[in-house]
Design an enzyme around this catalytic site. Structure first.
Site, PDB file in Angstrom:
ATOM      1  N   ALA A   1      47.384  47.550  30.256  1.00 56.07           N
ATOM      2  CA  ALA A   1      48.348  48.446  29.612  1.00 56.07           C
ATOM      3  C   ALA A   1      49.592  48.508  30.477  1.00 56.07           C
ATOM      4  O   ALA A   1      49.521  48.344  31.704  1.00 56.07           O
ATOM      5  CB  ALA A   1      47.749  49.842  29.426  1.00 56.07           C
ATOM      6  N   SER A   2      50.728  48.733  29.830  1.00 53.79           N
ATOM      7  CA  SER A   2      51.986  48.817  30.558  1.00 53.79           C
ATOM      8  C   SER A   2      52.784  50.004  30.031  1.00 53.79           C
ATOM      9  O   SER A   2      52.912  50.176  28.814  1.00 53.79           O
ATOM     10  CB  SER A   2      52.787  47.520  30.387  1.00 53.79           C
ATOM     11  OG  SER A   2      54.034  47.608  31.026  1.00 53.79           O
TER      12      SER A   2
ATOM     13  N   SER B   1      56.125  53.099  31.244  1.00 47.64           N
ATOM     14  CA  SER B   1      57.410  53.180  31.924  1.00 47.64           C
ATOM     15  C   SER B   1      57.272  53.401  33.422  1.00 47.64           C
ATOM     16  O   SER B   1      58.128  52.977  34.203  1.00 47.64           O
ATOM     17  CB  SER B   1      58.252  54.306  31.311  1.00 47.64           C
ATOM     18  OG  SER B   1      57.548  55.534  31.396  1.00 47.64           O
TER      19      SER B   1
ATOM     20  N   ASP C   1      47.531  66.077  28.882  1.00 43.49           N
ATOM     21  CA  ASP C   1      47.997  65.080  27.911  1.00 43.49           C
ATOM     22  C   ASP C   1      46.829  64.322  27.286  1.00 43.49           C
ATOM     23  O   ASP C   1      46.726  63.089  27.436  1.00 43.49           O
ATOM     24  CB  ASP C   1      48.946  64.101  28.616  1.00 43.49           C
ATOM     25  CG  ASP C   1      49.804  63.324  27.617  1.00 43.49           C
ATOM     26  OD1 ASP C   1      49.905  63.754  26.458  1.00 43.49           O
ATOM     27  OD2 ASP C   1      50.366  62.284  28.009  1.00 43.49           O
TER      28      ASP C   1
END
Length: 560
Positions: free
Chosen positions: A128-129, A131, A284
């Site tokens: 996963a990438s 910011s 979150d």
């Protein structure tokens, strides 16, 4: 000293300025004259939806700092209308991954060893990438599968510079506008800066993972990956690899194979425990951060952002959630009023009506439509509209519950948050009562009682001695008697002077009719003298009144 703007940041100021000018009405931001625009925020038109989507696109184009800022704003129901909150809640920070050469440089520099020596395998393509960083799959030398989170190069410097620009603008707005003076944007920005810098410290996230895993150890269907201490620094986080699927990606067939109700219920209970017992909340839990593991459990990942809830706020939240679940609007309004900060514009009657209406509406909603997070967000927004500023923890918890609603609804479309609230809040209330009766709490209360008992006789003796000697005085600060007497004396002097002037004028008019040999300007000398004395006294009265009253008027205007 008034804050100044740095000329080096003019381009960034211009970008942010255009953003604020376009969306200032919806965000309740001030106009050029410092007066906030008053728009009807309850009307969700197609244009407002378009503007909200445009804001999301603009924030994404401005970089990771503003993406994170948008995600934070999605929790501020007191600042933005629902259409903007919904759009910002969908804000994504998926970006192109950086090169594996950079990954090698950062990892090897942080852990002090070559990747080939530290790991048996280390995949070059990220799982996963985002910011702030990206995650790679790897295997430890002992065969332990791990996920290695690597911070994006240069991201810390970029965020520090962006936050400097945002802080300067916030201070400028606070100094030069009424809205800024009332809302104090600089304080909000500082809170956001601390949260974002904490998220950049992966050692803190590792500590959050260990803490949450310990707190949720009794929930057998919840798993939290543990970090590898020796391979974790402020820029690299190595933790257990959780094999599973994103909850949002589950199809209808996969949902049928799950015990969805049990998973949703335990997940919801786990979050209520975090909020109301432990005071440590994974802030979150959107569907991307909740994975369905291969063995049928739920894994909570990405603990860069957590919310800490104080014991006093827990008591108020417990009362609020219990009142909402039972449909008790008056009790919910009282709990909210105790939690929030009352502004000068607070309207108590409107506040109680709005909250009672919201709670009643929530009680009549069917199970399939009910969303606990949305209810908390609506309560926060109604409070802000009526002049009650909700605590920031409440808006963050509202967002967490809103994300949790989506996960629970995916696992079990018939899941009833109200029923879960009713069942769990009763148990939590008993737990909190028992914890308040713990040996430590009892010892603390006993020490306070001991101190009170030891000091009571001396304090009573002082009061009785002062009473016996006639030295006992009560200082009631309500009316300043000295100032009141000065005002009364000033009024009496002016009235007396006015009466004397009037008497002199009347006397002079009467003397005018008396024939006398002593005349001045063709009139009796005594009458002229009386008129002159009356004129001087009247002029003195007018001048002294103006000199005394004008400064007081200026002070009153400044206080306004």
């Amino acid at each position: 000293m008034a804050p100044s703007l740095d000329p080096r940041h003019l381009g960034r100021y211009a970008s942010i300025g255009r953003l604020l000018l376009k969306h200032r009405g919806e965000a309740r931001l001030p106009g050029p004259d410092g007066v906030a625009l008053d728009l009807d925020l309850d009307v969700e038109s197609e244009a407002s939806q378009t503007d909200a989507e445009e804001l999301v696109e603009q924030l994404e184009s401005m970089g990771p700092t503003f993406v994170k800022l948008g995600q934070l704003l999605s929790t501020r129901a007191d600042l933005l209308p629902p259409v903007y909150l919904d759009a910002l809640a969908r804000l994504q920070d998926d970006v192109a991954p950086f090169s594996f050469a950079e990954v090698e440089r950062i990892v090897e520099g942080e852990i002090g060893a070559r990747i080939s020596n530290a790991f048996t395998t280390f995949e070059s393509e990220p799982m996963a990438s985002a910011s702030l960083g990206q995650v790679h799959r790897a295997t430890m030398r002992d065969g332990r599968p791990v996920a290695v989170k690597v911070q994006r190069p240069g991201i810390r410097d970029q965020i520090v510079e962006d936050m400097a620009v945002i802080s300067e603008l916030a201070a400028f707005v606070d100094e030069h506008t009424r809205t800024g003076d009332r809302l104090r944007f600089a304080g909000m920005v500082e809170e956001f800066r601390r949260s974002l810098m904490a998220e950049l410290d992966y050692r803190r996230e590792a500590a959050n993972l260990r803490t949450l895993a310990e707190l949720l150890a009794d929930h057998d269907r919840i798993v939290v990956p543990l970090p590898v201490a020796d391979y974790t620094t402020d820029r690299v986080l190595t933790m257990d690899l959780v094999e599973g699927r994103n909850v949002a990606s589950l199809g209808p067939l996969a949902q049928m194979e799950l015990d969805g109700h049990a998973l949703a219920e335990q997940l919801f209970h786990a979050y209520l425990d975090q909020i109301l017992i432990h005071g440590f909340v994974h802030a979150d839990p959107h569907p991307g951060n909740v994975l369905l593991t291969d063995d049928g459990r739920l894994a909570l990942i990405d603990l860069g952002m957590v919310v800490h809830v104080t014991g006093e706020l827990q008591d108020h939240l417990l009362r609020l959630l219990a009142s909402v679940s039972e449909g008790q609007g008056a009790e919910a309004a009282e709990a909210l009023a105790m939690m929030g900060t009352r502004t000068p514009a607070f309207d108590a009657d409107a506040f109680h009506r709005r909250i009672s209406q919201l709670v009643t509406t929530n009680r009549s909603v069917t199970v399939g439509q009910l969303e606990a997070g949305a209810v908390v967000g609506e309560l926060a927004r109604a409070s802000a509209d009526c002049g009650l500023r909700p605590p920031p923890e409440m808006t963050m918890i509202g967002k967490a519950l809103l994300n949790l609603d989506q996960v629970a609804r995916t696992l079990d479309p018939e899941f009833d948050p109200n029923a879960a609230l009713r069942d769990r809040t009763a148990d939590i209330a008993r737990t909190r009562l028992l914890s308040s009766a713990s040996p430590a709490a009892v010892l603390h209360a006993a020490m306070e009682a001991k101190e009170f008992a030891e000091r009571l006789p001396g304090r009573v003796n002082k009061v009785m001695d002062a009473l016996a000697e006639g030295e006992l005085t009560l200082n009631v600060q309500g009316i300043d008697e000295a100032e009141l007497m000065r005002g009364i004396q000033k009024l009496a002097n002016r009235v007396t002077t006015g009466i004397v002037v009037a008497a002199l004028i009347i006397g002079a008019a009467m003397v005018m009719r008396i024939e006398t040999s002593s005349e001045l300007f063709g009139y009796p000398t005594l009458a002229i003298v009386l008129f002159v004395v009356a004129s001087v006294a009247g002029l003195f009265l007018v001048v002294s009144s103006l000199l005394n009253d004008l400064p007081q008027r200026r002070r009153r205007r400044r206080l306004r």
